[in-house]
Scaffold this motif. Structure first.
Motif, PDB file in Angstrom:
ATOM      1  N   TRP A  89     -17.605   4.648   4.818  1.00 47.83           N
ATOM      2  CA  TRP A  89     -16.469   5.114   5.608  1.00 47.83           C
ATOM      3  C   TRP A  89     -16.846   6.367   6.381  1.00 47.83           C
ATOM      4  CZ3 TRP A  89     -12.194   2.486   6.615  1.00 47.83           C
ATOM      5  CH2 TRP A  89     -11.830   1.452   5.753  1.00 47.83           C
ATOM      6  N   TYR A  90     -16.502   6.382   7.659  1.00 49.86           N
ATOM      7  CA  TYR A  90     -16.734   7.535   8.528  1.00 49.86           C
ATOM      8  C   TYR A  90     -15.413   7.908   9.193  1.00 49.86           C
ATOM      9  CZ  TYR A  90     -21.692   6.478   8.075  1.00 49.86           C
ATOM     10  OH  TYR A  90     -22.942   6.245   7.566  1.00 49.86           O
ATOM     11  N   ILE A  91     -15.313   9.174   9.560  1.00 48.48           N
ATOM     12  CA  ILE A  91     -14.135   9.637  10.288  1.00 48.48           C
ATOM     13  C   ILE A  91     -14.556   9.925  11.721  1.00 48.48           C
ATOM     14  CG2 ILE A  91     -12.368  11.412  10.474  1.00 48.48           C
ATOM     15  CD1 ILE A  91     -12.420  11.656   7.436  1.00 48.48           C
ATOM     16  N   ILE A  92     -13.851   9.306  12.656  1.00 49.06           N
ATOM     17  CA  ILE A  92     -14.145   9.456  14.076  1.00 49.06           C
ATOM     18  C   ILE A  92     -13.116  10.396  14.692  1.00 49.06           C
ATOM     19  CG2 ILE A  92     -14.334   8.240  16.280  1.00 49.06           C
ATOM     20  CD1 ILE A  92     -14.861   5.663  14.625  1.00 49.06           C
ATOM     21  N   HIS A  93     -13.587  11.405  15.438  1.00 52.05           N
ATOM     22  CA  HIS A  93     -12.691  12.281  16.198  1.00 52.05           C
ATOM     23  C   HIS A  93     -12.299  11.555  17.480  1.00 52.05           C
ATOM     24  CE1 HIS A  93     -13.187  16.163  14.120  1.00 52.05           C
ATOM     25  NE2 HIS A  93     -14.414  15.768  13.883  1.00 52.05           N
ATOM     26  N   VAL A 124     -19.419  -3.458  11.777  1.00 56.76           N
ATOM     27  CA  VAL A 124     -18.124  -2.780  11.841  1.00 56.76           C
ATOM     28  C   VAL A 124     -17.150  -3.578  10.966  1.00 56.76           C
ATOM     29  CG1 VAL A 124     -16.258  -2.005  13.357  1.00 56.76           C
ATOM     30  CG2 VAL A 124     -18.626  -1.970  14.179  1.00 56.76           C
ATOM     31  N   GLU A 125     -16.989  -3.136   9.714  1.00 57.36           N
ATOM     32  CA  GLU A 125     -16.138  -3.885   8.778  1.00 57.36           C
ATOM     33  C   GLU A 125     -14.660  -3.648   9.001  1.00 57.36           C
ATOM     34  OE1 GLU A 125     -16.954  -3.785   4.601  1.00 57.36           O
ATOM     35  OE2 GLU A 125     -19.106  -3.897   4.939  1.00 57.36           O
ATOM     36  N   ALA A 126     -14.278  -2.383   9.208  1.00 57.20           N
ATOM     37  CA  ALA A 126     -12.858  -2.055   9.365  1.00 57.20           C
ATOM     38  C   ALA A 126     -12.714  -0.791  10.188  1.00 57.20           C
ATOM     39  CB  ALA A 126     -12.217  -1.860   7.994  1.00 57.20           C
ATOM     40  N   VAL A 127     -11.647  -0.744  10.971  1.00 59.34           N
ATOM     41  CA  VAL A 127     -11.302   0.461  11.731  1.00 59.34           C
ATOM     42  C   VAL A 127      -9.801   0.658  11.552  1.00 59.34           C
ATOM     43  CG1 VAL A 127     -11.367   1.601  13.977  1.00 59.34           C
ATOM     44  CG2 VAL A 127     -13.108  -0.087  13.415  1.00 59.34           C
ATOM     45  N   GLU A 128      -9.413   1.795  10.988  1.00 61.12           N
ATOM     46  CA  GLU A 128      -8.017   2.041  10.615  1.00 61.12           C
ATOM     47  C   GLU A 128      -7.496   3.342  11.202  1.00 61.12           C
ATOM     48  OE1 GLU A 128      -6.068   0.143   8.527  1.00 61.12           O
ATOM     49  OE2 GLU A 128      -7.618  -1.345   8.174  1.00 61.12           O
ATOM     50  N   VAL A 129      -6.206   3.351  11.550  1.00 59.25           N
ATOM     51  CA  VAL A 129      -5.504   4.571  11.930  1.00 59.25           C
ATOM     52  C   VAL A 129      -4.427   4.773  10.864  1.00 59.25           C
ATOM     53  CG1 VAL A 129      -4.076   5.716  13.665  1.00 59.25           C
ATOM     54  CG2 VAL A 129      -5.885   4.140  14.381  1.00 59.25           C
ATOM     55  N   PRO A 130      -4.608   5.738   9.955  1.00 56.94           N
ATOM     56  CA  PRO A 130      -3.622   5.945   8.881  1.00 56.94           C
ATOM     57  C   PRO A 130      -2.281   6.432   9.431  1.00 56.94           C
ATOM     58  CG  PRO A 130      -5.697   7.067   8.393  1.00 56.94           C
ATOM     59  CD  PRO A 130      -5.758   6.619   9.807  1.00 56.94           C
ATOM     60  N   GLN A 189      13.633   4.228  12.440  1.00 54.22           N
ATOM     61  CA  GLN A 189      12.371   4.307  11.723  1.00 54.22           C
ATOM     62  C   GLN A 189      11.246   4.359  12.739  1.00 54.22           C
ATOM     63  OE1 GLN A 189      11.673   1.622   8.526  1.00 54.22           O
ATOM     64  NE2 GLN A 189      13.061   2.798   7.261  1.00 54.22           N
ATOM     65  N   SER A 190      10.334   5.302  12.525  1.00 55.22           N
ATOM     66  CA  SER A 190       9.194   5.410  13.430  1.00 55.22           C
ATOM     67  C   SER A 190       7.938   5.642  12.603  1.00 55.22           C
ATOM     68  CB  SER A 190       9.404   6.556  14.425  1.00 55.22           C
ATOM     69  OG  SER A 190       9.540   7.781  13.734  1.00 55.22           O
ATOM     70  N   GLU A 191       6.805   5.411  13.238  1.00 56.10           N
ATOM     71  CA  GLU A 191       5.535   5.635  12.560  1.00 56.10           C
ATOM     72  C   GLU A 191       4.973   6.978  12.985  1.00 56.10           C
ATOM     73  OE1 GLU A 191       2.893   2.357  13.232  1.00 56.10           O
ATOM     74  OE2 GLU A 191       3.703   1.298  11.505  1.00 56.10           O
ATOM     75  N   ARG A 192       4.425   7.681  12.019  1.00 52.81           N
ATOM     76  CA  ARG A 192       3.796   8.964  12.295  1.00 52.81           C
ATOM     77  C   ARG A 192       2.386   8.911  11.726  1.00 52.81           C
ATOM     78  NH1 ARG A 192       6.489  14.099   9.639  1.00 52.81           N
ATOM     79  NH2 ARG A 192       5.558  13.152   7.819  1.00 52.81           N
ATOM     80  N   LYS A 193       1.448   9.421  12.477  1.00 54.10           N
ATOM     81  CA  LYS A 193       0.053   9.397  12.039  1.00 54.10           C
ATOM     82  C   LYS A 193      -0.185  10.455  10.965  1.00 54.10           C
ATOM     83  CE  LYS A 193      -1.563   7.594  16.407  1.00 54.10           C
ATOM     84  NZ  LYS A 193      -0.287   7.430  17.054  1.00 54.10           N
ATOM     85  N   PHE A 194      -0.919  10.051   9.890  1.00 50.44           N
ATOM     86  CA  PHE A 194      -1.299  11.002   8.846  1.00 50.44           C
ATOM     87  C   PHE A 194      -2.211  12.074   9.414  1.00 50.44           C
ATOM     88  CE2 PHE A 194      -1.019   8.072   4.909  1.00 50.44           C
ATOM     89  CZ  PHE A 194       0.200   8.598   4.579  1.00 50.44           C
ATOM     90  N   PHE A 195      -3.213  11.637  10.140  1.00 55.20           N
ATOM     91  CA  PHE A 195      -4.230  12.542  10.677  1.00 55.20           C
ATOM     92  C   PHE A 195      -4.332  12.341  12.181  1.00 55.20           C
ATOM     93  CE2 PHE A 195      -5.786  11.349   6.367  1.00 55.20           C
ATOM     94  CZ  PHE A 195      -5.554  12.568   5.762  1.00 55.20           C
ATOM     95  N   PRO A 196      -3.455  12.997  12.956  1.00 51.31           N
ATOM     96  CA  PRO A 196      -3.547  12.831  14.410  1.00 51.31           C
ATOM     97  C   PRO A 196      -4.930  13.250  14.912  1.00 51.31           C
ATOM     98  CG  PRO A 196      -1.553  14.026  13.801  1.00 51.31           C
ATOM     99  CD  PRO A 196      -2.384  13.886  12.564  1.00 51.31           C
ATOM    100  N   GLY A 197      -5.492  12.427  15.766  1.00 50.42           N
ATOM    101  CA  GLY A 197      -6.809  12.732  16.319  1.00 50.42           C
ATOM    102  C   GLY A 197      -7.970  12.185  15.505  1.00 50.42           C
TER     103      GLY A 197
END
Length: 178
Positions: free
Chosen positions: A4-8, A34-40, A54-62
């Motif tokens: 797992w990597y974190i992309i800015h 590329v197994e998985a790409v997720e936006v938490p 109800q709306s979605e909010r990103k855990f880690f914006p950016g």
């Protein structure tokens, strides 16, 4: 081995980055790397114009999480994706995160999806002028005195026969005056 990597990414473009990485990997024949790409994201309930929304909010914006088998091609694929500024890590080298950390982030995403957060946002605060939308005090104007987020109730001081009277209402029953 995939890690797992974190992309800015540019804030607000996380979903576009996710889609671009996946489609570009398919186009270049790198899908196996590329197994998985997720936006938490998490689901949040807000009160807007007297309605619960109800709306979605990103855990880690950016930030975008990606499970990748890091090769030079995969590195350049991600690095050259529009709206990507780089990887998490020092000196420009991608630093993988542990499986436990990735699981914690993704599990909290799944938990949030399973049970929507009880966090409620309203577009008014204590001291704001509000209009009562429904109930026996419909069309009355008042001032917000208290907000009780546990019970989703608001205490509004309305003027009845020239006297300030506190009235307890649901969040949806009032809206901020413009």
């Amino acid at each position: 081995m995939a890690r797992w990597y974190i992309i800015h990414a540019y804030s607000g473009f996380e979903n576009k980055v996710r889609d671009s990485v996946v489609t570009e990997a398919e186009r270049l024949g790198l899908s196996d790397f590329v197994e998985a790409v997720e936006v938490p994201v998490e689901t949040v309930t807000e009160v807007k114009r007297g309605k619960k929304v109800q709306s979605e909010r990103k855990f880690f914006p950016g930030y975008v999480l990606a499970k990748l088998t890091m090769t030079d091609d995969v590195y350049h694929l991600v690095k050259n994706t529009p709206k990507v500024t780089g990887f998490l890590g020092s000196s420009g080298k991608p630093q993988p995160i542990s499986e436990a950390e990735a699981a914690r982030i993704l599990n909290s995403k799944e938990e949030a999806a399973a049970r929507p957060k009880t966090e409620i946002r309203v577009d008014y605060e204590i001291g704001d002028q509000v209009k009562v939308l429904e109930g026996p005090f419909a069309s009355f104007n008042g001032v917000v005195e208290e907000l009780d987020f546990d019970k989703a109730r608001v205490k509004v001081s309305v003027s009845i026969f020239g006297r300030a009277t506190p009235v307890e209402l649901d969040f949806e029953q009032v809206e901020r005056m413009k």
